[in-house]
Write a protein that holds these residues in place. Structure first.
Motif, PDB file in Angstrom:
ATOM      1  N   PHE A 360       0.857  -1.191   0.000  1.00  0.00           N
ATOM      2  CA  PHE A 360       0.000   0.000   0.000  1.00  0.00           C
ATOM      3  C   PHE A 360       0.892   1.239   0.000  1.00  0.00           C
ATOM      4  O   PHE A 360       2.010   1.210   0.542  1.00  0.00           O
ATOM      5  N   PRO A 361       0.429   2.355  -0.580  1.00  0.00           N
ATOM      6  CA  PRO A 361       1.237   3.580  -0.607  1.00  0.00           C
ATOM      7  C   PRO A 361       1.211   4.296   0.737  1.00  0.00           C
ATOM      8  O   PRO A 361       0.359   4.048   1.599  1.00  0.00           O
ATOM      9  N   LEU A 362       2.133   5.226   0.906  1.00  0.00           N
ATOM     10  CA  LEU A 362       2.261   5.949   2.164  1.00  0.00           C
ATOM     11  C   LEU A 362       1.039   6.814   2.453  1.00  0.00           C
ATOM     12  O   LEU A 362       0.583   6.897   3.597  1.00  0.00           O
ATOM     13  N   ASP A 363       0.473   7.484   1.439  1.00  0.00           N
ATOM     14  CA  ASP A 363      -0.670   8.361   1.680  1.00  0.00           C
ATOM     15  C   ASP A 363      -1.884   7.579   2.161  1.00  0.00           C
ATOM     16  O   ASP A 363      -2.676   8.064   2.968  1.00  0.00           O
ATOM     17  N   ARG A 364      -2.038   6.331   1.696  1.00  0.00           N
ATOM     18  CA  ARG A 364      -3.155   5.508   2.174  1.00  0.00           C
ATOM     19  C   ARG A 364      -2.950   5.103   3.637  1.00  0.00           C
ATOM     20  O   ARG A 364      -3.897   5.086   4.423  1.00  0.00           O
ATOM     21  N   LEU A 365      -1.709   4.797   4.002  1.00  0.00           N
ATOM     22  CA  LEU A 365      -1.410   4.469   5.393  1.00  0.00           C
ATOM     23  C   LEU A 365      -1.768   5.628   6.318  1.00  0.00           C
ATOM     24  O   LEU A 365      -2.426   5.440   7.351  1.00  0.00           O
ATOM     25  N   LEU A 366      -1.372   6.845   5.940  1.00  0.00           N
ATOM     26  CA  LEU A 366      -1.650   7.998   6.797  1.00  0.00           C
ATOM     27  C   LEU A 366      -3.134   8.330   6.833  1.00  0.00           C
ATOM     28  O   LEU A 366      -3.660   8.760   7.866  1.00  0.00           O
ATOM     29  N   ALA A 367      -3.829   8.140   5.697  1.00  0.00           N
ATOM     30  CA  ALA A 367      -5.267   8.411   5.673  1.00  0.00           C
ATOM     31  C   ALA A 367      -6.013   7.476   6.618  1.00  0.00           C
ATOM     32  O   ALA A 367      -6.905   7.911   7.368  1.00  0.00           O
ATOM     33  N   PHE A 393      12.327  -1.674  12.886  1.00  0.00           N
ATOM     34  CA  PHE A 393      12.152  -2.885  13.677  1.00  0.00           C
ATOM     35  C   PHE A 393      11.317  -3.939  12.942  1.00  0.00           C
ATOM     36  O   PHE A 393      10.797  -4.862  13.548  1.00  0.00           O
ATOM     37  N   VAL A 394      11.171  -3.779  11.646  1.00  0.00           N
ATOM     38  CA  VAL A 394      10.550  -4.760  10.751  1.00  0.00           C
ATOM     39  C   VAL A 394       9.123  -5.076  11.176  1.00  0.00           C
ATOM     40  O   VAL A 394       8.661  -6.209  11.036  1.00  0.00           O
ATOM     41  N   LEU A 395       8.433  -4.100  11.751  1.00  0.00           N
ATOM     42  CA  LEU A 395       6.990  -4.235  11.944  1.00  0.00           C
ATOM     43  C   LEU A 395       6.263  -3.909  10.641  1.00  0.00           C
ATOM     44  O   LEU A 395       5.199  -4.457  10.364  1.00  0.00           O
ATOM     45  N   ILE A 396       6.859  -2.992   9.863  1.00  0.00           N
ATOM     46  CA  ILE A 396       6.381  -2.644   8.532  1.00  0.00           C
ATOM     47  C   ILE A 396       7.579  -2.686   7.601  1.00  0.00           C
ATOM     48  O   ILE A 396       8.666  -2.238   7.973  1.00  0.00           O
ATOM     49  N   THR A 397       7.423  -3.237   6.408  1.00  0.00           N
ATOM     50  CA  THR A 397       8.530  -3.328   5.461  1.00  0.00           C
ATOM     51  C   THR A 397       8.249  -2.459   4.246  1.00  0.00           C
ATOM     52  O   THR A 397       7.100  -2.318   3.819  1.00  0.00           O
ATOM     53  N   CYS A 398       9.308  -1.863   3.685  1.00  0.00           N
ATOM     54  CA  CYS A 398       9.214  -1.068   2.464  1.00  0.00           C
ATOM     55  C   CYS A 398       9.510  -1.984   1.282  1.00  0.00           C
ATOM     56  O   CYS A 398      10.553  -2.650   1.250  1.00  0.00           O
ATOM     57  N   VAL A 399       8.603  -2.033   0.308  1.00  0.00           N
ATOM     58  CA  VAL A 399       8.718  -3.008  -0.783  1.00  0.00           C
ATOM     59  C   VAL A 399       9.401  -2.443  -2.016  1.00  0.00           C
ATOM     60  O   VAL A 399       9.781  -3.197  -2.907  1.00  0.00           O
ATOM     61  N   ASN A 400       9.569  -1.127  -2.125  1.00  0.00           N
ATOM     62  CA  ASN A 400      10.216  -0.552  -3.311  1.00  0.00           C
ATOM     63  C   ASN A 400      11.368   0.344  -2.908  1.00  0.00           C
ATOM     64  O   ASN A 400      11.526   1.452  -3.385  1.00  0.00           O
ATOM     65  N   ILE A 401      12.189  -0.144  -1.971  1.00  0.00           N
ATOM     66  CA  ILE A 401      13.303   0.654  -1.477  1.00  0.00           C
ATOM     67  C   ILE A 401      14.359   0.872  -2.549  1.00  0.00           C
ATOM     68  O   ILE A 401      15.175   1.782  -2.474  1.00  0.00           O
ATOM     69  N   PHE A 403      13.830   1.771  -5.572  1.00  0.00           N
ATOM     70  CA  PHE A 403      13.374   2.767  -6.543  1.00  0.00           C
ATOM     71  C   PHE A 403      13.047   4.059  -5.802  1.00  0.00           C
ATOM     72  O   PHE A 403      11.891   4.313  -5.446  1.00  0.00           O
ATOM     73  N   PRO A 404      14.048   4.888  -5.556  1.00  0.00           N
ATOM     74  CA  PRO A 404      13.827   6.078  -4.707  1.00  0.00           C
ATOM     75  C   PRO A 404      12.930   7.127  -5.333  1.00  0.00           C
ATOM     76  O   PRO A 404      12.400   7.970  -4.626  1.00  0.00           O
ATOM     77  N   LEU A 405      12.747   7.117  -6.671  1.00  0.00           N
ATOM     78  CA  LEU A 405      11.919   8.132  -7.306  1.00  0.00           C
ATOM     79  C   LEU A 405      10.435   7.790  -7.253  1.00  0.00           C
ATOM     80  O   LEU A 405       9.595   8.617  -7.603  1.00  0.00           O
ATOM     81  N   GLN A 406      10.101   6.573  -6.862  1.00  0.00           N
ATOM     82  CA  GLN A 406       8.700   6.177  -6.782  1.00  0.00           C
ATOM     83  C   GLN A 406       8.127   6.526  -5.402  1.00  0.00           C
ATOM     84  O   GLN A 406       8.866   6.752  -4.439  1.00  0.00           O
ATOM     85  N   ILE A 407       6.802   6.579  -5.339  1.00  0.00           N
ATOM     86  CA  ILE A 407       6.126   6.775  -4.054  1.00  0.00           C
ATOM     87  C   ILE A 407       6.365   5.538  -3.205  1.00  0.00           C
ATOM     88  O   ILE A 407       6.151   4.413  -3.663  1.00  0.00           O
ATOM     89  N   PRO A 408       6.845   5.687  -1.965  1.00  0.00           N
ATOM     90  CA  PRO A 408       7.148   4.501  -1.146  1.00  0.00           C
ATOM     91  C   PRO A 408       5.906   3.679  -0.849  1.00  0.00           C
ATOM     92  O   PRO A 408       4.837   4.207  -0.565  1.00  0.00           O
ATOM     93  N   GLU A 409       6.051   2.364  -0.963  1.00  0.00           N
ATOM     94  CA  GLU A 409       4.980   1.422  -0.650  1.00  0.00           C
ATOM     95  C   GLU A 409       5.463   0.491   0.455  1.00  0.00           C
ATOM     96  O   GLU A 409       6.647   0.135   0.522  1.00  0.00           O
ATOM     97  N   PHE A 410       4.516   0.084   1.304  1.00  0.00           N
ATOM     98  CA  PHE A 410       4.858  -0.705   2.473  1.00  0.00           C
ATOM     99  C   PHE A 410       3.946  -1.923   2.565  1.00  0.00           C
ATOM    100  O   PHE A 410       2.905  -2.012   1.904  1.00  0.00           O
ATOM    101  N   LYS A 411       4.358  -2.865   3.414  1.00  0.00           N
ATOM    102  CA  LYS A 411       3.542  -4.019   3.771  1.00  0.00           C
ATOM    103  C   LYS A 411       3.705  -4.262   5.266  1.00  0.00           C
ATOM    104  O   LYS A 411       4.781  -4.052   5.819  1.00  0.00           O
TER     105      LYS A 411
END
Length: 429
Positions: A360-367, A393-401, A403-411
């Motif tokens: 999921f993208p960062l803006d959805r997480l914050l919303a 602490f690996v509670l949430i992982t970044c899946v597109n680390i 690709f720095p120019l993309q919007i960060p996505e997490f799981k």
């Protein structure tokens, strides 16, 4: 070595007293004095002071106003829940109760300006008057025209606002007079050492208390840089640090023995940083009760996540296991009518928990976070730092680390039963 403030128009002795009360903030105090000018000169119309919590914003402004005896009105936006209370506090500070009583029951900004002009003409000031607004970010919830109007009072008074959020998050959508920005950076480790060492106990030498502060910062600086919290921790744990010296078992120079004695207590205190779950007296009683159970680093109680980190973890869990098209139905109060259908896609017949978490993208997480949290939360650096801590602490992982120019996505990366436990304990508070 503390710098000395120098500015024409102010008494040198008062400036010396101000310098002594503002350790490690002489640069910001000097910049503020330069913008204010001499007492008889006009100051810059409005100034926006921002920085993280406990970075010395209110302390510097209040010290300058008090020690230099400048006419000012300090108003807390937390206490003044309406514009009427704000106007009343300003008139009360400048002109007394008689002027404040002239306000009508529901005053407008025009009423405030009219009464202020009348009182200012009857009691002209030889110096610039200042209105200092604490917790100014709460003005964003006030009337839409209040903040732009306050920033245009330069002919009557100078406005100082200080906040923990940046001006870009503060600026009204309707536009306003742009204030001058002054940033207060965080204290460095050396500056915290210098400030905390001034609170030394009179029964011990300055070198002994400075070594204690050095040990304290070595443990807590990585997780806490709040001066007020560190000062509280220093006062709370100092009695444990000097126990061997008071009992005659060690000297003030025996750093190794003193560290071994204080280490388990500092590690235990780290688990409740910022929470203040118990008072200082209760903490001391708990320490006496559990003294026999502490054994260095092996003494480990339950780990408690910070308050907002729990809700961030809940939001990450909901974003990973719920489709994005269901967010409106789950998190919007008045979402309108939703068409019911029994049609399910092939992959939706299987439980989402068996398919695993989705990115999921960062803006959805914050919303989702702002939807599930109990109260209104300002987007401060503390929220983003807790998000980064969850990734660390690996509670949430970044899946597109990569690709720095993309919007960060997490799981979400924690197990289902852990999320359910966090969800239960958060809403049980």
């Amino acid at each position: 070595m503390a710098g000395r403030l120098e500015h024409p128009g102010y008494d040198e002795e008062k400036l010396r007293i101000v310098s002594e009360q503002l350790p490690c903030r002489e640069v910001q105090a000097g910049a503020l004095l330069s913008l204010m000018g001499q007492p008889q000169q006009y100051c810059y119309p409005s100034l926006f002071i921002y920085g993280h919590r406990a970075s010395g914003k209110s302390h510097v402004v209040n010290t300058l106003m008090k020690e230099l005896e400048l006419p000012h009105a300090t108003v807390s936006c937390v206490e003044c829940i309406s514009a009427a209370l704000l106007f009343e506090q300003v008139l009360l500070a400048f002109f007394g109760c008689d002027a404040a009583s002239l306000l009508p029951r529901s005053p407008s900004l025009s009423d405030f300006v009219r009464i202020y002009r009348q009182q200012a003409s009857q009691s002209p000031a030889e110096q610039t008057r200042y209105i200092v607004l604490e917790k100014a970010e709460l003005l964003r919830d006030a009337d839409a025209n209040l903040l732009p109007a306050l920033l245009r009072l330069q002919e009557l008074v100078s406005i100082f606002l200080y906040s923990e959020i940046v001006w870009d998050k503060f600026r009204p959508n309707t536009g306003c007079f742009e204030p001058l920005l002054l940033h207060f950076p965080d204290y460095s480790k050396g500056e915290l050492q210098q400030i905390l060492s001034k609170d030394r106990h009179p029964s011990y030498s300055a070198e002994f208390y400075s070594s204690y502060v050095h040990i304290l910062l070595g443990v807590f600086y990585a997780v806490c840089r709040d001066l007020r919290e560190l000062r509280h921790l220093a006062a709370l744990n100092f009695s444990k640090f000097c126990e061997p010296v008071a009992a005659g078992k060690a000297k003030e120079t025996d750093a190794h023995k003193l560290w071994k004695n204080i280490e388990p207590h500092l590690k235990k205190a780290m688990q409740t940083v910022y929470l203040r779950e118990v008072s200082s007296l209760q903490w001391e009683q708990m320490e006496e009760h559990d003294a026999g159970a502490l054994r260095g680093l092996s003494a480990h109680t339950h780990v408690e996540l910070p308050y907002y980190s729990k809700f961030l973890l809940i939001a990450a869990y909901l974003a990973s296991y719920n489709p994005a098209r269901t967010d409106k139905r789950f998190f919007v109060k008045h979402h309108g009518k939703i068409k019911k259908t029994n049609f399910l896609k092939k992959n939706e017949k299987t439980s989402n928990h068996l398919l695993g978490p989705k990115p999921f993208p960062l803006d959805r997480l914050l919303a989702i976070f702002y939807s599930v949290v109990d109260s209104r939360v300002a987007p401060t650096a503390s929220i983003f730092s807790q998000r980064d801590m969850s990734v660390k602490f690996v509670l949430i992982t970044c899946v597109n680390i990569c690709f720095p120019l993309q919007i960060p996505e997490f799981k979400v990366a924690v197990f289902l039963f852990l999320c359910r436990f966090v969800l239960f304990t958060s809403f049980a508070l």
